[in-house]
Write an enzyme that holds these catalytic residues in place. Structure first.
Site, short mmCIF file in Angstrom:
data_model
loop_
_atom_site.label_atom_id
_atom_site.label_comp_id
_atom_site.label_asym_id
_atom_site.label_seq_id
_atom_site.Cartn_x
_atom_site.Cartn_y
_atom_site.Cartn_z
N ASP A 9 -7.02 8.80 25.53
CA ASP A 9 -6.01 9.78 25.18
C ASP A 9 -5.96 10.86 25.51
O ASP A 9 -7.32 11.44 24.81
CB ASP A 9 -4.85 8.94 24.62
CG ASP A 9 -5.10 8.41 22.89
OD1 ASP A 9 -6.64 9.32 22.75
OD2 ASP A 9 -4.66 7.32 22.26
N CYS A 66 -10.16 6.51 23.09
CA CYS A 66 -8.78 6.86 22.38
C CYS A 66 -9.31 7.54 20.74
O CYS A 66 -10.56 7.35 20.83
CB CYS A 66 -7.86 5.73 22.17
SG CYS A 66 -8.65 4.42 21.46
N THR A 68 -9.13 5.97 17.82
CA THR A 68 -10.13 5.18 16.93
C THR A 68 -10.30 3.67 17.86
O THR A 68 -11.26 3.13 17.30
CB THR A 68 -8.64 3.40 16.28
OG1 THR A 68 -8.25 3.56 17.05
CG2 THR A 68 -8.42 4.74 14.84
N GLY A 69 -10.29 3.83 19.10
CA GLY A 69 -11.21 3.10 20.03
C GLY A 69 -10.24 1.81 20.05
O GLY A 69 -9.94 0.98 20.69
N GLY A 71 -6.73 1.18 20.08
CA GLY A 71 -5.92 0.46 21.55
C GLY A 71 -6.72 0.55 22.47
O GLY A 71 -5.71 -0.46 23.46
N HIS A 99 -26.74 -9.35 25.90
CA HIS A 99 -25.76 -9.95 26.04
C HIS A 99 -24.34 -10.28 25.93
O HIS A 99 -24.32 -11.45 26.77
CB HIS A 99 -25.55 -10.67 24.06
CG HIS A 99 -26.74 -10.71 23.73
ND1 HIS A 99 -26.74 -11.09 22.46
CD2 HIS A 99 -28.03 -10.03 24.14
CE1 HIS A 99 -28.37 -10.87 21.98
NE2 HIS A 99 -28.78 -10.54 23.32
N ASN A 100 -23.22 -9.46 26.06
CA ASN A 100 -21.85 -9.77 26.74
C ASN A 100 -21.83 -9.07 28.48
O ASN A 100 -20.55 -9.31 29.11
CB ASN A 100 -21.05 -9.17 25.89
CG ASN A 100 -21.82 -9.68 24.33
OD1 ASN A 100 -21.35 -8.05 23.75
ND2 ASN A 100 -21.26 -11.01 23.94
N ARG A 110 -12.36 9.61 17.40
CA ARG A 110 -11.69 10.88 16.20
C ARG A 110 -12.71 9.82 14.76
O ARG A 110 -12.25 10.56 13.75
CB ARG A 110 -9.82 9.95 15.73
CG ARG A 110 -9.24 11.19 16.12
CD ARG A 110 -7.65 10.92 16.15
NE ARG A 110 -6.70 11.24 16.91
CZ ARG A 110 -6.02 11.28 16.95
NH1 ARG A 110 -5.63 10.27 16.99
NH2 ARG A 110 -4.99 12.06 17.91
N ARG A 133 -29.05 -17.52 29.08
CA ARG A 133 -28.49 -18.26 27.50
C ARG A 133 -26.80 -17.80 27.90
O ARG A 133 -25.64 -18.01 27.64
CB ARG A 133 -28.33 -18.28 27.19
CG ARG A 133 -28.73 -17.36 25.96
CD ARG A 133 -29.60 -18.44 24.83
NE ARG A 133 -29.76 -16.64 23.37
CZ ARG A 133 -30.79 -15.91 23.83
NH1 ARG A 133 -31.02 -15.93 24.70
NH2 ARG A 133 -31.41 -14.63 22.54
N HIS A 134 -26.79 -16.18 28.38
CA HIS A 134 -25.93 -15.04 27.52
C HIS A 134 -24.90 -15.03 28.97
O HIS A 134 -22.98 -15.44 29.22
CB HIS A 134 -26.03 -13.70 27.74
CG HIS A 134 -26.84 -13.59 26.38
ND1 HIS A 134 -26.36 -13.65 25.72
CD2 HIS A 134 -28.36 -13.35 26.34
CE1 HIS A 134 -27.63 -13.51 24.35
NE2 HIS A 134 -29.13 -13.55 25.09
N ARG A 137 -22.63 -17.81 28.59
CA ARG A 137 -21.41 -17.84 27.89
C ARG A 137 -20.50 -17.25 28.46
O ARG A 137 -19.15 -17.31 27.35
CB ARG A 137 -21.63 -16.87 26.30
CG ARG A 137 -22.88 -18.08 25.41
CD ARG A 137 -24.10 -17.57 24.97
NE ARG A 137 -24.68 -18.62 23.98
CZ ARG A 137 -25.39 -17.70 23.41
NH1 ARG A 137 -26.00 -16.64 23.64
NH2 ARG A 137 -26.40 -19.21 22.93
C1 RB5 Z 1 -2.70 8.37 19.04
O1 RB5 Z 1 -2.66 8.91 18.42
C2 RB5 Z 1 -3.94 7.25 18.53
O2 RB5 Z 1 -3.15 6.06 18.24
C3 RB5 Z 1 -4.78 6.45 19.23
O3 RB5 Z 1 -5.36 7.84 20.14
C4 RB5 Z 1 -5.61 5.29 19.47
O4 RB5 Z 1 -6.14 5.66 17.94
C5 RB5 Z 1 -4.86 3.76 19.34
O5 RB5 Z 1 -5.36 3.16 18.70
#
Ligand code: RB5
Length: 150
Positions: A9, A66, A68-69, A71, A99-100, A110, A133-134, A137
């Site tokens: 995004d 995104c 924070t990752g 969303g 493992h996953n 950000r 084993r992975h 799972r």
């Molecule tokens: C967008 O402003 C922000 O909310 C999105 O990039 C993300 O961090 C959501 O989890």
């Protein structure tokens, strides 16, 4: 040749651009699912494009970014067969493959330094799933998919 889908995004746009440049001379085909500019967009719209490409076997794996990752993590992991892993350190990048069998790498544009993100991507791309084993799972996760009661 491995095919990789990538999307973000606006919060991940800059890092996506840097990653695509970083991967340009690699032995990979990169499919960029957008966005094509840093204007504000909604991360679910872009996360599902990468999910779709994987579930339709158009690409081998995906990377979504995104702010924070978080969303993107919520979105992609709603789909059976997707194992999206949010990484902010090198060890997790390695272990989530071993493992996953992570098929989507999730990054927070950000909250992570660019250089660290490149290293995480390099490790995640070049680490193989260990199976054994992975796999047992993951088979259990696949059985949970679609069930309301556990
Ligand atoms: C967008 O402003 C922000 O909310 C999105 O990039 C993300 O961090 C959501 O989890």
């Amino acid at each position: 040749m491995k095919k990789i889908a990538i999307a973000s995004d606006h919060g991940g746009y800059e890092l996506k651009k840097n990653l695509i440049a970083f991967l340009t001379n690699s032995n990979l085909v990169i499919n960029d699912f957008g966005p094509t500019n840093p204007d504000s967009v909604d991360y679910p719209d872009y996360g599902v494009k990468v999910v779709k490409a994987i579930l339709e076997n158009k690409v081998d794996r995906g990377i979504v970014i995104c702010g924070t990752g978080i969303g993107m993590s919520i979105v992609v992991n709603r789909f059976p067969g997707i194992r999206g892993t949010l990484c902010s350190d090198l060890n997790t990048a390695k272990l989530c493959r071993e493992h996953n069998d992570s098929n989507i790498l999730i990054l927070g544009g950000r909250v992570i330094a660019k250089d660290l993100a490149m290293k995480i991507v390099g490790i995640w791309l070049n680490t193989e799933f260990e199976g054994g084993r992975h796999q047992r799972r993951i088979d259990k996760i696949n059985k949970i998919d679609g069930k309301v009661n556990i």
